[in-house]
Design an enzyme around this catalytic site. Structure first.
Site, PDB file in Angstrom:
ATOM      1  N   GLU A 433      -8.897  -1.750  23.869  1.00  9.83           N
ATOM      2  CA  GLU A 433      -9.596  -0.725  24.655  1.00  9.83           C
ATOM      3  C   GLU A 433     -11.072  -1.082  24.842  1.00  9.83           C
ATOM      4  OE1 GLU A 433      -8.755   3.078  22.890  1.00  9.83           O
ATOM      5  OE2 GLU A 433      -6.631   2.966  23.381  1.00  9.83           O
ATOM      6  N   GLU A 525       0.017  -0.093  22.257  1.00  6.97           N
ATOM      7  CA  GLU A 525      -0.272   1.131  21.493  1.00  6.97           C
ATOM      8  C   GLU A 525       0.338   2.305  22.234  1.00  6.97           C
ATOM      9  OE1 GLU A 525      -4.249   1.446  19.908  1.00  6.97           O
ATOM     10  OE2 GLU A 525      -4.283   3.605  20.264  1.00  6.97           O
TER      11      GLU A 525
END
Length: 832
Positions: A433, A525
């Site tokens: 991220e 994820e």
């Protein structure tokens, strides 16, 4: 940091007046005959506790003796005003000092003596005998220093001092821990030796008849003259406790003075035993350097033989067979033990996950402890080895972005060199991220990191965990993004990655082949569902998004900061457990998923803030007790026959209760209340559970699963009476008397008939007799501020955990648990 000159004089003073502490290496005359020995015992530690002495130590400094690995933050009090914030577990960092006095045999004066740290969090600096060895900001990667030029030999003492600066907070989005939190080693080698992480074993061609084994070995010559030597590498097959010698290959070399040389050797293994998640077969390459018929160095490298690929249509294929990756993300902390690694504690976590059906681990979001990868090699897990949580752009004020320009290449290369022989490692993740992921600066960095990775390992694909790879205009996906953002994540479209890694956005998975033609898929994820173990909302079939949006403060919730353990609460960027798995299981090209998270972890207590201090994301709580959804995965991911009904059966008279059942290998489940059927339920379509809504009556709730009319399993839960007894159950009643091994003891609060009291929250006091100690207590309660390092703890919903550690003596360890109004319990653990 003060000037080096001032600190060196201060260190010299400490050396002169220091208490002599013999390390583990000085206890046996021949200890340094070994190439690598533990350097964990008998350190002295000091934590600066005032601004006045923030950056100094001296004659008045107070020290305490301890063994490493050590995490000083976990010993502190939870603090609402902690600079780490509740995201960091509300535990303070600070600045700590470690020192250790040791001796080196006179016979080793011609050797290279190095100290190797597997990880120090963070900003570590090291001195030996007042000489500065270096600094390493990154807390998660190992490093090594040559101490030889500065050592005393024979009876004269040496002193090593380590400064650890974790004072600038926040520097992490989760609980980091503080200190020398991984193992320390002394390595003793000839001046001609295999370099640190100096081997690279690959198996480029595998058939049923034979496997080609390539070995690249980097030899380091620290002599002032060139050397001629013979390098022999022998392959061993590790069949249980037996090592079977296979083939050897030999090469003569001449290596220049003060030079490195990489040699390549090739051999074969006949009828290779392939590494798989079911049978993780391991081999060892043992490299010997020989001069004049004398072995001067021996270096062992474990590896596995396996063939795999990520296919755009068939997903993940291992040894020619399609295999869905059923993985979880894991942070590095070990719950009540903090971040101080312990091999048994990691092993227990992996055993619990394996029992659930997990076959994959993502090391979120940093290089893991070496012991984790060693266990994954032995136990059969598909590891995504992740390097960074940020690049040049920070996520918290003092995080790794501040060290990026100077250190990222060194840290990444060291991770690759260290981890590339592990058969459990199947892919590299270069970032999680990353804030730069939406712009060209991120593309430039991604290409740089990918090029470095391919330089050192061409056998594994590269991914990045992107949130998300494509910003599609689909309901519930764009909640965390502006509509004006570009459609494609810049890194995803850059060509730098071999696999497109999706963080969440499961609604976009079915469009993957259209959005990214020719590039395989991995869900890096997923999910981010939330539960408190043993707590249940009244109505279970409504989905709640807590918080409503990631950037908005959460103002709703339940009393006591609880979250329903029905699979009904999700973070806004994620989903329930069932929702994402339903998508992943449906399509072959979806190679698999890594769920956020396998275990709860300290810090990041979404959706709440203080007083919550640990996460709600785990399928297993902080103490290692499974939440109910664990059994949904077990019913889907394993061959075990499963029938799990919940919630507990202690409610108010007449209260309506939703009863869920997870089951498999059956057509239907019938539920009985006090012997009377309340209905038969069957899963329809994509259902992963069945439900009954019934009024509570005290007594027995019994479920029977059937297939073709025949009973498959029966299970029941009963209404508990008043709490009466304590029950202790050890995961292992025999442990090693090595000062490291652990026994995890579960404490159950029972009524007089032996039924778990599901609402009991008694404070339990512990005492231990024998050569051992209590090193952790925990209930899994995300709101508890009780110390994990005490001798008492309050149970959560009828359960608590106490962790016992052996000392270096054999004998009985007698643990007793007491609580007001309850019958005490005692259990004996044998250290041998």
């Amino acid at each position: 940091m003060r000037k080096r000159k001032n600190l060196s004089s201060k260190l010299s003073l400490v050396t002169l007046i220091g208490i002599i502490l013999f390390g583990s290496c000085s206890k046996k005359e021949d200890a340094f005959m070994n190439r690598k020995v533990s350097f964990n015992s008998d350190w002295s530690f000091h934590l600066n506790d005032s601004l006045k002495d923030k950056d100094t130590i001296g004659t008045s400094t107070k020290w305490r003796t301890l063994n490493v690995p050590h995490d000083w933050s976990i010993e502190g009090k939870f603090d609402e005003k902690s600079p780490a914030g509740y995201g960091g577990g509300a535990l303070n960092g600070g600045l700590g000092w470690y020192k250790k006095t040791f001796k080196i045999n006179a016979s080793d004066s011609s050797k290279i003596i190095s100290v190797a740290f597997d990880g120090v969090y963070k900003n570590s600096e090291v001195w030996v005998n007042g000489h500065y060895l270096g600094k390493r900001p990154n807390g998660y990667i190992g490093f090594q220093y040559d101490m030889s030029p500065y050592l005393n030999y024979g009876e004269k003492n040496n002193e090593i001092i380590v400064k650890v600066d974790n004072s600038k907070q926040p520097n992490s989005r989760w609980y980091s821990g503080s200190g020398i939190f991984r193992n320390v080693w002394i390595e003793t080698t000839d001046k001609l030796h295999v370099a640190q992480w100096g081997t690279y074993v690959t198996t480029p061609k595998i058939t049923a008849e034979k496997a080609l084994v390539n070995i690249e070995t980097t030899i380091k010559n620290q002599y002032s003259t060139s050397k001629k030597a013979t390098v022999t590498t022998t392959i061993f097959f590790n069949a249980g406790d037996e090592r079977r010698r296979l083939k050897s290959t030999t090469q003569n070399i001449t290596i220049g003075a003060n030079a490195n040389q990489t040699i390549k050797q090739v051999t074969e293994v006949n009828t290779p035993a392939l590494w798989s998640v079911e049978q993780p077969e391991l081999y060892t390459a043992e490299t010997e350097i020989i001069i004049d018929d004398k072995t001067i160095d021996r270096y062992k490298t474990n590896f596995g033989i396996r063939d795999f690929k990520f296919d755009v249509d068939k997903g993940f294929i291992l040894n020619g067979k399609q295999l869905k990756i059923k993985g979880v993300c894991m942070h590095h902390d070990l719950g009540p033990l903090g971040s101080a690694i312990n091999t048994r504690a990691i092993g227990r976590q992996l055993e619990i996950l394996k029992e659930m059906g997990v076959n994959g681990i993502r090391t979120s979001h940093n290089p893991p402890a070496p012991e984790l990868l060693e266990l994954c090699d032995k136990m059969g897990f598909i590891v995504m080895d992740e390097a960074f949580d940020m690049w040049k752009t920070a996520k918290t004020k003092y995080d790794y972005a501040n060290d990026w320009d100077k250190w990222h290449k060194k840290d990444l290369v060291d991770q690759l060199l260290r981890d590339r022989n592990h058969p459990s490692v199947f892919m590299w993740s270069i970032g999680n991220e990353i804030p730069d992921q939406w712009n060209e600066n991120g593309v430039k960095t991604a290409k740089e990191l990918a090029a470095i990775t391919r330089q050192y390992d061409k056998t594994r694909p590269i991914t990045a965990a992107m949130n998300p790879p494509v910003n599609m205009n689909i309901d519930n996906v764009t909640l965390q993004f502006e509509q004006a953002k570009v459609q494609y994540n810049a890194i995803a479209k850059s060509g730098a990655l071999d696999i497109i890694g999706y963080n969440y956005a499961h609604q976009t998975y079915e469009y993957h082949k259209k959005n990214f033609p020719g590039i395989p898929f991995i869900a890096t994820e997923t999910t981010s569902a939330l539960e408190t173990r043993g707590y249940y909302d009244a109505v279970s079939d409504t989905i709640k998004k807590w918080p409503v949006r990631w950037d908005l403060k959460f103002t709703e919730g339940n009393p006591g900061n609880t979250v329903s353990a029905y699979d009904q609460v999700q973070a806004p960027w994620g989903s329930t457990h069932e929702a994402t798995w339903k998508v992943i299981k449906k399509h072959d090209y979806l190679s698999g998923m890594y769920i956020w998270t396998g275990f709860d972890y300290i810090g990041e207590p979404t959706p709440y803030e203080w007083p919550s201090i640990s996460s709600y994301f785990g399928i297993v709580d902080l103490a290692g007790f499974p939440k109910d959804v664990y059994y949904m995965y077990q019913s889907e991911w394993t061959d075990k026959t499963v029938l799990h009904i919940f919630p507990h059966w202690n409610w108010k008279a007449g209260q309506t209760v939703d009863v869920w059942a997870y089951y498999n290998k059956a057509d239907e489940v019938e539920l009985f209340l006090n012997g009377k059927s309340v209905g038969v339920r069957s899963k329809k379509g994509e259902d992963l559970h069945v439900m009954w809504r019934i009024p509570f009556q005290p007594g027995t709730l019994k479920a029977i699963s059937r297939k073709n009319g025949k009973t498959v399993l029966e299970t029941e839960i009963k209404t508990a009476g008043n709490p009466s007894n304590l029950k202790l159950t050890a995961d292992r009643s025999n442990i090693k008397a090595d000062g490291n091994d652990l026994s995890f003891v579960t404490v159950d609060i029972l009524d007089a008939k032996g039924t778990l009291a599901p609402n009991a929250n008694n404070e339990i006091n512990f005492s231990l007799k024998g050569n051992g100690k209590i090193v952790g207590v925990c209930s899994g309660d995300p709101v508890s501020h009780e110390s994990y390092k005490g001798s008492k703890h309050t149970a959560l919903n009828g359960k608590c955990l106490v962790i016992i550690q052996s000392e270096n003596k054999t004998g009985r360890l007698e643990l007793t648990a007491k609580a007001n109004g309850l019958k005490p319990a005692t259990i004996v653990i044998t250290a041998e």
